[in-house]
Enzyme design. Structure first.
Site, PDB file in Angstrom:
ATOM      1  CG  ASP A  82      42.432  53.416  35.172  1.00 41.35           C
ATOM      2  OD1 ASP A  82      43.180  54.375  34.910  1.00 41.35           O
ATOM      3  OD2 ASP A  82      41.875  53.270  36.285  1.00 41.35           O
ATOM      4  CD  GLU A 119      51.574  31.808  39.836  1.00 44.81           C
ATOM      5  OE1 GLU A 119      52.387  32.173  40.710  1.00 44.81           O
ATOM      6  OE2 GLU A 119      51.887  31.694  38.638  1.00 44.81           O
ATOM      7  CG  ASP A 173      55.157  37.286  40.982  1.00 49.56           C
ATOM      8  OD1 ASP A 173      56.078  36.450  40.935  1.00 49.56           O
ATOM      9  OD2 ASP A 173      53.960  37.009  40.807  1.00 49.56           O
ATOM     10  CG  ASP A 211      40.647  56.902  37.208  1.00 52.78           C
ATOM     11  OD1 ASP A 211      40.953  57.168  38.394  1.00 52.78           O
ATOM     12  OD2 ASP A 211      41.479  56.581  36.348  1.00 52.78           O
TER      13      ASP A 211
HETATM   14  N1  DTR Z   1      54.895  32.748  36.440  1.00 51.74           N
HETATM   15  C1  DTR Z   1      54.396  33.982  37.036  1.00 51.74           C
HETATM   16  C2  DTR Z   1      55.017  35.199  36.390  1.00 51.74           C
HETATM   17  C3  DTR Z   1      55.017  35.130  34.930  1.00 51.74           C
HETATM   18  C4  DTR Z   1      56.078  34.876  34.156  1.00 51.74           C
HETATM   19  N2  DTR Z   1      55.692  34.967  32.822  1.00 51.74           N
HETATM   20  C5  DTR Z   1      54.406  35.262  32.773  1.00 51.74           C
HETATM   21  C6  DTR Z   1      53.531  35.460  31.708  1.00 51.74           C
HETATM   22  C7  DTR Z   1      52.189  35.728  31.960  1.00 51.74           C
HETATM   23  C8  DTR Z   1      51.742  35.804  33.285  1.00 51.74           C
HETATM   24  C9  DTR Z   1      52.627  35.613  34.385  1.00 51.74           C
HETATM   25  C10 DTR Z   1      53.941  35.355  34.104  1.00 51.74           C
HETATM   26  C11 DTR Z   1      54.736  34.051  38.495  1.00 51.74           C
HETATM   27  O1  DTR Z   1      55.923  33.926  38.805  1.00 51.74           O
HETATM   28  O2  DTR Z   1      53.827  34.272  39.291  1.00 51.74           O
HETATM   29 ZN    ZN Z   2      55.957  34.588  40.694  1.00 55.41          ZN
HETATM   30 ZN    ZN Z   3      52.882  35.825  39.672  1.00 48.27          ZN
HETATM   31 CA    CA Z   4      43.158  55.048  37.177  1.00 46.36          CA
END
Ligand code: DTR
Ligand code: ZN
Ligand code: ZN
Ligand code: CA
Length: 446
Positions: free
Chosen positions: A312, A177, A143, A49
């Protein structure tokens, strides 16, 4: 395994035995890598876990770092490198081999952090990755602090368990990213061509703690998808396939390079439907993450259950996938024929052994693993081909002057033009006089 008995074979076997006795070495067998003291194979233990409190503690650190660095952890800003240094420090202390890969983007230096868990078969590397950068608008705790912290705590669990994976485990935290998967693309593009096929799967975790969460599983590689769906089935949590993410996160460069990808996602700025609220709870008509790319993406912008379940699930998947050949990640993912098949000595005909694959979907991958075990006193006599359900041949082993006995090799074949289901054949022919042998077994792993 039978002992071959042709004159050249007996002479070779006698020479081999003499040489072995001379150096006091038992006849060579394939030895598993000696286990490091106290290390445990993942096939023997269930995944642990992942304490969500530990994951949230990492998020608190990332929040503090953003607070101390202009409110964000964005590419080219001080908060990003400070976040990377935090993660790296934890991994170095836990026994990982870390490296920092630099790249330039938009006039600033970017950094990827790569962490290898020592051991395992490097030709079969399982990767887990998450982007560590935020947007400039805020600290990016969901994010993508959530994915970064989830894989960090899983890596630390690997260390706590002193795991001895059959496959090699690698973790990655990507830079830039948000500028278009710049760091992960730089990593993939920097891989030596031969190294791409050594990555048996890349798992991506970008937003796994959304406050109004959904449970989405990437529907790219079926084996990787199934591992996650199997896990959530144990929790009786229904999942949906991730449809709007293609190309939208760090799995995209890996997928473009033909590497199997998978991952998890809890939702961004799309709206949760009534049906989704029915099965997952939360608020219909609201965004999965209303603070997506906003300054309010802070430590309070996390759903603890989603973060917990997804962390997990990361551990479950890595324990399963790292188990390698001893516990295939998906019983339907590997098919084996262990019936011995004699190969007539030259100039005899070719012989074939068949495996019928069922229950799979789509095409085989561009990195189909074909394991071949043949007993022969002169391996250079053998020509071995894989024949796909389409009838197309893929050369695995050429005849040569290699007098090494026996073959025990896993070949990687780009079989992406073949349907996975169907009858696959292994064709063998002996092209050299005197020595003979037989196919012991062969295995397809999708
Ligand atoms: N583009 C990514 C967030 C994001 C939006 N749709 C998806 C689908 C699958 C993974 C990530 C994402 C970001 O803003 O980092
Ligand atoms: Zn993002
Ligand atoms: Zn992201
Ligand atoms: Ca957990």
């Amino acid at each position: 395994m039978r002992t071959p008995h042709s004159p050249r074979a007996l002479a070779a076997a006698a020479a081999l035995a003499t040489a072995a006795l001379a150096v006091g070495v038992v006849a060579p067998t394939v030895q598993a890598a000696p286990a490091a003291p106290g290390r445990v194979s993942p096939a023997a233990v269930a995944a642990p876990d992942i304490p969500v409190a530990n994951v949230k503690a990492h998020l608190a650190q990332l929040q503090q770092i953003a607070n101390a660095n202009g409110g964000n952890r964005a590419h080219g800003r001080s908060g990003y490198k400070a976040s990377l240094d935090y993660v790296k420090g934890k991994l170095d202390a836990a026994g990982f081999t870390t490296s920092v890969q630099q790249f330039s983007s938009s006039g600033a230096t970017g950094y990827n952090l790569i962490a290898d868990w020592p051991g395992g078969d490097a030709s079969r590397t399982v990767m887990a990755g998450a982007h560590l950068d935020s947007v400039t608008a805020g600290p990016g705790i969901n994010d993508n602090g959530s994915g970064s912290a989830g894989i960090l705590e899983t890596a630390l669990a690997v260390s706590r368990a002193q795991l001895k994976p059959d496959k090699h485990l690698r973790f990655a935290w990507w830079g830039a990213e948000e500028l278009g998967m710049v760091g992960s693309r730089y990593y993939v593009n920097s891989l030596a061509t031969g190294d791409r096929s050594k990555i048996s799967g890349y798992l991506n975790f970008d937003m796994i703690g959304s406050p109004n969460p959904g449970y989405f599983v990437y529907d790219d590689d079926p084996t990787l998808e199934k591992v996650f769906k199997d896990y959530f089935a144990t929790l009786s949590i229904p999942t949906e396939i991730e449809t709007e993410g293609d190309g939208r996160s760090d799995h995209a460069p890996f997928k473009s390079a033909g590497i199997p990808v998978g991952g998890l996602f809890s939702g961004a700025d799309y709206t949760k439907t009534a049906a989704q609220a029915q099965k997952w709870g939360g608020s219909m008509g609201q965004e999965f993450d209303a603070c997506y790319h906003a300054s309010c993406d802070t430590s309070s912008n996390i759903n603890d259950s989603a973060l917990d379940h997804n962390s997990d699930a990361i551990a479950y998947a890595l324990w399963q996938l790292a188990a390698g050949g001893s516990t295939p990640p998906d019983p339907g993912g590997s098919f084996e024929n262990t019936t011995d098949l004699a190969v007539p000595d030259s100039p005899g005909p070719a012989v074939t052994s068949s495996i019928t694959v069922t229950g799979r979907t789509g095409n085989a991958s561009s990195a189909l693993k074909v394991g071949v075990k043949a007993v022969h006193t002169y391996s250079g006599d053998l020509v071995i081909d894989l024949v796909g359900p389409s009838g197309r041949s893929y050369r695995l082993h050429n005849s040569s002057s290699d007098s090494t006995p026996n073959i025990d090799t896993t070949y990687t074949v780009n079989a992406s033009s073949e349907t996975a289901n169907g009858t696959w054949k292994l064709k063998l022919q002996d092209k050299g006089p005197q020595d003979t042998g037989y196919l012991d077994s062969w295995k397809l792993t999708f």
